[in-house]
Write a protein that holds these residues in place. Structure first.
Motif, short mmCIF file in Angstrom:
data_model
loop_
_atom_site.label_atom_id
_atom_site.label_comp_id
_atom_site.label_asym_id
_atom_site.label_seq_id
_atom_site.Cartn_x
_atom_site.Cartn_y
_atom_site.Cartn_z
N GLY A 248 0.89 -1.24 -0.09
CA GLY A 248 0.06 -0.21 -0.02
C GLY A 248 0.82 1.33 -0.04
O GLY A 248 0.37 2.36 -0.16
N GLN A 249 2.29 1.06 0.15
CA GLN A 249 2.84 2.65 0.40
C GLN A 249 4.21 2.39 -0.08
O GLN A 249 4.85 1.42 -0.19
CB GLN A 249 3.00 2.84 2.13
N GLY A 250 4.59 3.47 -0.68
CA GLY A 250 6.05 3.47 -1.20
C GLY A 250 5.97 3.21 -2.83
O GLY A 250 5.23 2.85 -3.52
N GLU A 251 7.02 3.94 -3.44
CA GLU A 251 7.33 3.41 -4.81
C GLU A 251 8.78 2.86 -4.98
O GLU A 251 9.52 2.87 -3.94
CB GLU A 251 7.36 4.79 -5.53
N ILE A 252 8.86 2.11 -5.97
CA ILE A 252 10.02 1.41 -6.39
C ILE A 252 10.58 1.96 -7.82
O ILE A 252 9.79 2.20 -8.55
CB ILE A 252 9.83 -0.20 -6.52
N ILE A 253 11.92 2.29 -7.80
CA ILE A 253 12.48 2.74 -9.10
C ILE A 253 13.43 1.47 -9.62
O ILE A 253 14.15 0.91 -8.77
CB ILE A 253 13.36 3.91 -8.75
N LEU A 254 13.24 1.30 -10.94
CA LEU A 254 13.97 -0.09 -11.39
C LEU A 254 14.73 0.77 -12.57
O LEU A 254 14.16 0.81 -13.65
CB LEU A 254 13.19 -0.91 -11.80
N PRO A 255 15.97 1.07 -12.60
CA PRO A 255 16.70 1.51 -13.62
C PRO A 255 17.12 0.58 -14.55
O PRO A 255 17.55 -0.48 -14.35
CB PRO A 255 17.99 2.29 -12.88
N ASP A 256 17.36 1.03 -15.81
CA ASP A 256 17.91 0.42 -16.94
C ASP A 256 17.38 -0.89 -17.22
O ASP A 256 18.10 -1.91 -17.13
CB ASP A 256 19.41 0.14 -16.62
N VAL A 257 16.26 -1.02 -17.28
CA VAL A 257 15.45 -2.40 -17.47
C VAL A 257 15.22 -2.36 -18.85
O VAL A 257 14.76 -1.73 -19.81
CB VAL A 257 14.16 -2.58 -16.68
N GLY A 258 15.45 -3.72 -19.63
CA GLY A 258 15.25 -3.82 -20.93
C GLY A 258 13.81 -3.70 -21.12
O GLY A 258 12.78 -4.51 -20.49
N VAL A 259 13.20 -3.12 -22.42
CA VAL A 259 11.95 -3.15 -22.50
C VAL A 259 11.65 -3.20 -24.07
O VAL A 259 11.08 -2.89 -24.81
CB VAL A 259 11.30 -1.75 -22.26
N ASN A 260 12.54 -4.47 -24.40
CA ASN A 260 12.21 -5.00 -25.71
C ASN A 260 10.71 -5.24 -26.01
O ASN A 260 9.89 -6.07 -24.90
CB ASN A 260 13.04 -6.24 -25.98
N PRO A 261 9.94 -4.97 -27.13
CA PRO A 261 8.56 -5.15 -27.28
C PRO A 261 8.18 -6.65 -27.17
O PRO A 261 6.98 -6.93 -26.70
CB PRO A 261 8.29 -4.47 -28.53
N THR A 262 9.05 -7.33 -27.63
CA THR A 262 8.75 -8.98 -27.52
C THR A 262 8.77 -9.45 -26.00
O THR A 262 8.49 -10.56 -25.80
CB THR A 262 9.73 -9.77 -28.08
N ARG A 263 9.12 -8.61 -25.15
CA ARG A 263 9.34 -8.90 -23.56
C ARG A 263 8.41 -7.94 -22.72
O ARG A 263 8.22 -8.44 -21.51
CB ARG A 263 10.81 -8.84 -23.02
N THR A 264 7.67 -7.26 -23.17
CA THR A 264 6.88 -6.14 -22.20
C THR A 264 5.48 -6.54 -22.13
O THR A 264 4.74 -5.53 -21.80
CB THR A 264 6.96 -4.64 -23.05
N GLY A 265 4.99 -7.72 -22.50
CA GLY A 265 3.76 -8.06 -22.23
C GLY A 265 3.36 -7.89 -20.61
O GLY A 265 2.23 -7.53 -20.49
N ILE A 266 4.07 -7.74 -19.90
CA ILE A 266 4.08 -7.85 -18.43
C ILE A 266 3.72 -6.16 -18.24
O ILE A 266 2.72 -6.02 -17.08
CB ILE A 266 5.29 -8.25 -17.47
N LEU A 267 4.26 -5.43 -18.92
CA LEU A 267 4.00 -4.02 -18.28
C LEU A 267 2.63 -3.64 -19.16
O LEU A 267 1.61 -3.20 -18.68
CB LEU A 267 4.87 -3.03 -19.20
N ASP A 268 2.37 -4.30 -20.46
CA ASP A 268 0.94 -4.24 -20.89
C ASP A 268 -0.03 -4.52 -20.10
O ASP A 268 -1.22 -3.79 -19.73
CB ASP A 268 0.96 -4.55 -22.48
N VAL A 269 -0.14 -5.59 -19.49
CA VAL A 269 -1.08 -6.50 -18.62
C VAL A 269 -1.27 -5.85 -17.58
O VAL A 269 -2.31 -5.57 -16.94
CB VAL A 269 -0.82 -7.98 -18.54
N LEU A 270 -0.32 -5.29 -16.67
CA LEU A 270 -0.36 -4.85 -15.55
C LEU A 270 -0.77 -3.38 -15.52
O LEU A 270 -1.88 -2.95 -14.72
CB LEU A 270 1.09 -4.77 -14.77
N ARG A 271 -0.68 -2.73 -16.46
CA ARG A 271 -0.99 -1.46 -16.79
C ARG A 271 -2.69 -1.46 -17.25
O ARG A 271 -3.44 -0.80 -16.80
CB ARG A 271 -0.38 -0.60 -17.95
N ALA A 272 -2.87 -2.65 -18.03
CA ALA A 272 -4.37 -2.82 -18.44
C ALA A 272 -5.33 -3.15 -17.00
O ALA A 272 -6.43 -2.90 -16.89
CB ALA A 272 -4.55 -3.91 -19.28
N MET A 273 -4.44 -3.76 -16.20
CA MET A 273 -5.25 -4.23 -14.68
C MET A 273 -5.15 -3.02 -13.78
O MET A 273 -5.82 -2.97 -12.72
CB MET A 273 -4.08 -5.17 -13.97
#
Ligand SMILES: O=C(O)C1=C[C@@H](OP(=O)(O)O)[C@@H](O)[C@H](O)C1
Ligand SMILES: C=C(OP(=O)(O)O)C(=O)O
Length: 428
Positions: A248-273
């Motif tokens: 419930g509290q706080g933010e996390i910063i994750l620097p320099d993460v690969g965001v190749n579109p063939t791997r970013t399904g996790i971003l699309d799905v979590l954002r859609a959620m």
């Protein structure tokens, strides 16, 4: 041996530098060993899987040095590879075994490859059949389907293949064999799987043509040593994207993460959620997009995940199932039968493990149906030696009411040796 107890957290915060991408680290080392000249890999993943690839290369006579996450490989071309005097042990790594078979299919010597008990139960005909059709002689348990696999490589004939499943390991093995085959080799898959091989081979000077789900190469391509900078592994970042969304509290910063579109399904799905995930400082280095990810708490709602989305998040489904059990409403995952042939049967192990912690998950032949807004009471969970389960159960413990004792938490060393240290730090 007793489990590792992971207690609930109510707040978190900080910056987490996830380790180098496993898929890209494997390929940088392997292609460096295939190339002429020096390859310098920075931010190499020191997980057991990628160390298996380095070990196998050494057994083939490839010389390399490592200082922490910096690796220098002195490639002399594949013609310099020597017949190994012992079995090549891929450990727990399907990527090592399958890509090595592809690379070795054109080598005029005999090699035997094996791995741990988990790897020796995973299907290999998906790779050995196409390589046999190209001209390699291959034997193995269960008609060449299970390791140990013995192969005598030799003159290969380029072919066109259409694979039954979207698998970057199958695609890559065929492409690597095609580099040493006569004529053209092409591979078409039912959906686009990760394209790190295609991108990185271009960086090593090889002409790879790809049009969405079809990739093709001509034999005779020469690889020239390169500098490869490995981005952070989005599959490792996924655990903290879920944790950061649901504590419930706080933010996390994750620097320099690969965001190749063939791997970013996790971003699309979590954002859609409903997740609150921002991409900052986007760039592209060595042909791979990367960004800083910032995740903040958010209310998640259930979703349907199926079809072409599945290969774009195949390794993130265990941790996505944990998120779904705490989201509002139902989540259904379909078309994911490939999960049954990963380090464990990840449909059965995730369903049983989550239900034991208080979730309400129904197993489906090709996925699962997850009821949301359950309470993860906590309890016991085993990784069964599967690194993605170990880490998913640890995150479950942090999101549970009473904590989770994770049996065989050491499995995380396969892809994230520092994982336990990091979660203790980020939980304050
Ligand atoms: O090519 C790779 O690096 C990988 C491909 C995926 O397997 P498939 O593409 O065979 O499904 C994935 O599960 C694995 O973690 C790494
Ligand atoms: C399945 C995985 O890797 P591999 O196939 O290389 O064992 C994974 O990392 O989840």
């Amino acid at each position: 041996m007793g489990g590792v107890f992971i207690k609930p957290v109510t707040k978190l915060g900080g910056e987490i530098k996830v380790p180098g991408d496993k898929s890209i680290s494997h390929r940088a080392a392997l292609f460096g060993g295939m190339a002429h000249g020096e390859t310098h890999v920075s931010n190499f993943l020191l997980g057991e899987d990628c160390l298996s690839t380095l070990r196998c290369l050494k057994q083939l006579g490839v010389s390399w040095e490592r200082q922490e996450t910096e690796v220098w490989i002195r490639g002399e071309g594949m013609g310099a590879w020597q017949e190994p005097i012992d079995v090549l042990d891929a450990g727990n790594s399907g990527t090592t075994l399958r890509l090595m078979l592809g690379a070795l299919a054109g080598s005029p010597f005999t090699v035997t490859m094996s791995g741990d008990e988990s790897l020796r139960s995973r299907p290999m005909r998906r790779v050995t059949d196409p390589l046999k059709q190209m001209g390699a002689q291959i034997m193995g348990r269960r008609e060449g389907n299970l390791a140990p696999i013995t192969m005598k490589g030799g003159q290969l004939q380029g072919q066109s293949f259409r694979t039954a499943v979207a698998s970057a390991q199958i695609k890559s093995a065929i492409i690597l064999a095609g580099l040493r085959a006569q004529g053209e080799t092409s591979v078409e898959e039912p959906a686009l799987s990760r394209d790190h091989t295609e991108r990185m081979l271009r960086g090593f000077g090889v002409d790879v043509q790809s049009d969405r789900t079809v990739a093709r190469v001509h034999g005779g391509g020469r690889l020239n040593g390169q500098a490869v900078s490995v981005p952070g592994d989005i599959s490792s970042a996924a655990f903290f994207l879920v944790l950061g969304s649901l504590v419930g509290q706080g933010e996390i910063i994750l620097p320099d993460v690969g965001v190749n579109p063939t791997r970013t399904g996790i971003l699309d799905v979590l954002r859609a959620m409903g997740a609150d995930i921002e991409l900052l400082d986007s760039s592209e280095i060595c042909g791979e997009p990367r960004a800083t990810l910032r995740v903040r708490p958010a209310k998640l709602k259930g979703i349907e995940i199926s079809g072409d989305m599945i290969p774009r998040l195949i390794d993130e489904i265990p941790i996505l199932a944990v998120a779904a059990s705490l989201a509002e409403g139902e989540t259904v995952i379909r078309d994911a039968a490939e999960l049954r042939v990963k380090e464990t049967d990840r449909i059965s192990t995730v369903v049983k493990g989550l239900n034991a912690l208080g979730a309400k998950v129904e197993e489906l032949p090709d996925g699962m149906r997850i009821q949301g807004q359950t309470t993860l009471y906590g309890g016991q969970a085993s990784s069964f030696g599967d690194h993605r389960l170990a880490m998913a159960w640890a995150i479950s413990g942090m999101l549970s009411r009473e904590g989770v004792s994770v049996e065989d938490m050491e499995a995380a060393d396969v892809s994230y040796p520092e994982f336990l240290t990091v979660i203790k730090k980020v939980a304050g």
